[in-house]
Design a protein around this motif. Structure first.
Motif, mmCIF file in Angstrom:
data_model
loop_
_atom_site.group_PDB
_atom_site.id
_atom_site.type_symbol
_atom_site.label_atom_id
_atom_site.label_comp_id
_atom_site.label_asym_id
_atom_site.label_seq_id
_atom_site.Cartn_x
_atom_site.Cartn_y
_atom_site.Cartn_z
ATOM 1 N N LYS A 1 0.804 -1.227 0.000
ATOM 2 C CA LYS A 1 0.000 0.000 0.000
ATOM 3 C C LYS A 1 0.837 1.277 0.000
ATOM 4 C CE LYS A 1 -0.608 -0.644 4.979
ATOM 5 N NZ LYS A 1 -1.580 -0.990 6.035
ATOM 6 N N ILE B 1 1.152 2.417 -3.558
ATOM 7 C CA ILE B 1 -0.051 2.743 -4.324
ATOM 8 C C ILE B 1 -0.066 4.249 -4.622
ATOM 9 C CG2 ILE B 1 -2.574 2.882 -4.229
ATOM 10 C CD1 ILE B 1 -2.541 0.372 -2.507
ATOM 11 N N GLU B 2 -0.419 4.601 -5.834
ATOM 12 C CA GLU B 2 -0.463 6.015 -6.206
ATOM 13 C C GLU B 2 -1.840 6.615 -5.918
ATOM 14 O OE1 GLU B 2 0.951 6.974 -10.074
ATOM 15 O OE2 GLU B 2 2.998 6.303 -9.634
ATOM 16 N N VAL B 3 -1.830 7.784 -5.330
ATOM 17 C CA VAL B 3 -3.036 8.568 -5.091
ATOM 18 C C VAL B 3 -2.827 9.920 -5.753
ATOM 19 C CG1 VAL B 3 -4.544 9.615 -3.359
ATOM 20 C CG2 VAL B 3 -3.471 7.396 -2.897
ATOM 21 N N MET B 4 -3.685 10.235 -6.695
ATOM 22 C CA MET B 4 -3.545 11.464 -7.475
ATOM 23 C C MET B 4 -2.156 11.555 -8.104
ATOM 24 S SD MET B 4 -5.735 14.173 -5.147
ATOM 25 C CE MET B 4 -5.489 15.530 -6.314
ATOM 26 N N VAL C 1 1.883 6.814 -2.027
ATOM 27 C CA VAL C 1 1.606 7.201 -0.639
ATOM 28 C C VAL C 1 2.905 7.472 0.109
ATOM 29 C CG1 VAL C 1 0.691 6.377 1.565
ATOM 30 C CG2 VAL C 1 -0.609 5.992 -0.543
ATOM 31 N N TYR D 1 4.270 10.982 -0.315
ATOM 32 C CA TYR D 1 3.572 12.000 0.490
ATOM 33 C C TYR D 1 4.100 12.000 1.927
ATOM 34 C CZ TYR D 1 -0.064 12.541 -3.137
ATOM 35 O OH TYR D 1 -0.750 12.792 -4.307
ATOM 36 N N ILE E 1 -2.861 4.309 6.909
ATOM 37 C CA ILE E 1 -3.721 3.798 5.841
ATOM 38 C C ILE E 1 -3.692 2.276 5.861
ATOM 39 C CG2 ILE E 1 -3.967 3.590 3.337
ATOM 40 C CD1 ILE E 1 -3.090 6.494 3.122
ATOM 41 N N LYS F 1 -9.074 0.193 1.830
ATOM 42 C CA LYS F 1 -9.427 0.973 0.639
ATOM 43 C C LYS F 1 -10.131 2.264 1.033
ATOM 44 C CE LYS F 1 -10.271 1.734 -3.802
ATOM 45 N NZ LYS F 1 -11.127 2.914 -3.697
ATOM 46 N N LEU G 1 -7.691 4.942 1.848
ATOM 47 C CA LEU G 1 -7.143 5.574 0.648
ATOM 48 C C LEU G 1 -8.091 6.627 0.100
ATOM 49 C CD1 LEU G 1 -5.616 2.518 -1.248
ATOM 50 C CD2 LEU G 1 -4.340 4.496 -0.395
ATOM 51 N N ASP G 2 -9.387 6.308 0.105
ATOM 52 C CA ASP G 2 -10.385 7.273 -0.355
ATOM 53 C C ASP G 2 -10.386 8.511 0.533
ATOM 54 O OD1 ASP G 2 -11.119 5.518 -2.349
ATOM 55 O OD2 ASP G 2 -12.829 4.690 -1.255
ATOM 56 N N GLU H 1 -7.412 10.669 -0.344
ATOM 57 C CA GLU H 1 -7.635 11.414 -1.578
ATOM 58 C C GLU H 1 -8.526 12.625 -1.324
ATOM 59 O OE1 GLU H 1 -9.088 10.811 -6.220
ATOM 60 O OE2 GLU H 1 -8.876 9.082 -4.904
#
Length: 245
Positions: free
Chosen positions: A21, A24-27, A31, A34, A216, A219, A222-223, A226
């Motif tokens: 996780k 995992i890319e967010v925008m 993660v 960030y 995190i 799922k 993650l939302d 975002e």
């Protein structure tokens, strides 16, 4: 010095993805990137060590280069458990930093940590020897008897919920892990540094955190992250708009 130790060695299966996780890319950004940016930009942090999943060391190095993480001095291979990863991160630094330095340990999947949280962790650690970000419980709580229910409640005023970071004088926390290894209790305790301190009869001290400063895990987390980013973006755009008016 204040050294951030960022734990990025987990698999993160509960998030339901086919990659760890933290990657995992967010925008459009991992993660982990960030999270690293938070500590990179914090004025109290002097250096960063990343404890990475052994199969993702190259990806971790690429993230550091791509996002210009100049404070990252060491990337080391993590272990198969939380405690093993923490020990590998700490022991790797034993001949590289001072025993009087402060180790600020944080999950690589906690990108909503703030400067105020980090700074207060370091402050409390300087004053008391350690600090664990903690928050009063707002939900009613109980003892989980089985998967169906419980008959024993707990007064929420008597308990705290831990988040991150957790900070320790480097020499003291290394000594705690060496003691645990030598005595054999490391395999018997719950998987967290606070659990180790409790097992050794040591007191942990509370520092600030917030309800958004989560690790995190799912799922839905993650939302939430975002949504947090979109809110920050909207606020930044509003500030820029006000400057031009």
């Amino acid at each position: 010095m204040n050294i951030a130790i960022i734990l990025a060695g987990g698999k993160g299966t509960r998030v339901g993805a086919n990659i760890p996780k933290q990657f995992i890319e967010v925008m459009g950004k991992p993660v982990l990137a960030y999270t690293l940016e938070v500590f990179e930009n914090n004025l109290s942090i002097d250096a960063i060590e990343i404890v990475s999943h052994k199969d993702w060391l190259d990806v971790t190095e690429e993230i550091v280069k791509r996002y210009h993480m100049t404070k990252v001095k060491w990337i080391v291979e993590g272990g198969s458990t939380f405690q093993e990863s923490v020990m590998k991160g700490l022991f790797y630094l034993e001949n590289k930093i001072s025993y009087d330095d402060i180790a600020v340990v944080s999950f690589g999947v906690s990108p909503m940590t703030t400067d105020e949280i980090i700074d207060d962790s370091i402050r409390v650690c300087n004053e008391r020897g350690n600090a664990v970000a903690a928050q009063d419980m707002v939900l009613c709580t109980c003892i989980k008897e089985d998967e169906f229910g419980s008959t024993h409640g707990i007064m929420r005023e008597t308990i705290k919920g831990f988040s991150n970071p957790w900070s320790f004088h480097f020499g003291q926390v290394c000594g705690a892990y060496h003691t645990a290894l030598e005595s054999g209790i490391i395999d018997e305790i719950e998987p967290h540094t606070t659990s180790l301190y409790f097992a050794l009869g040591r007191k942990v001290y509370f520092s600030k955190t917030t309800s958004t400063n989560i690790k995190i895990t799912t799922k839905e987390d993650l939302d939430m992250f975002e949504g947090y980013l979109l809110l920050q973006q909207k606020r930044a755009e509003k500030r820029e708009c006000c400057k031009t008016e």
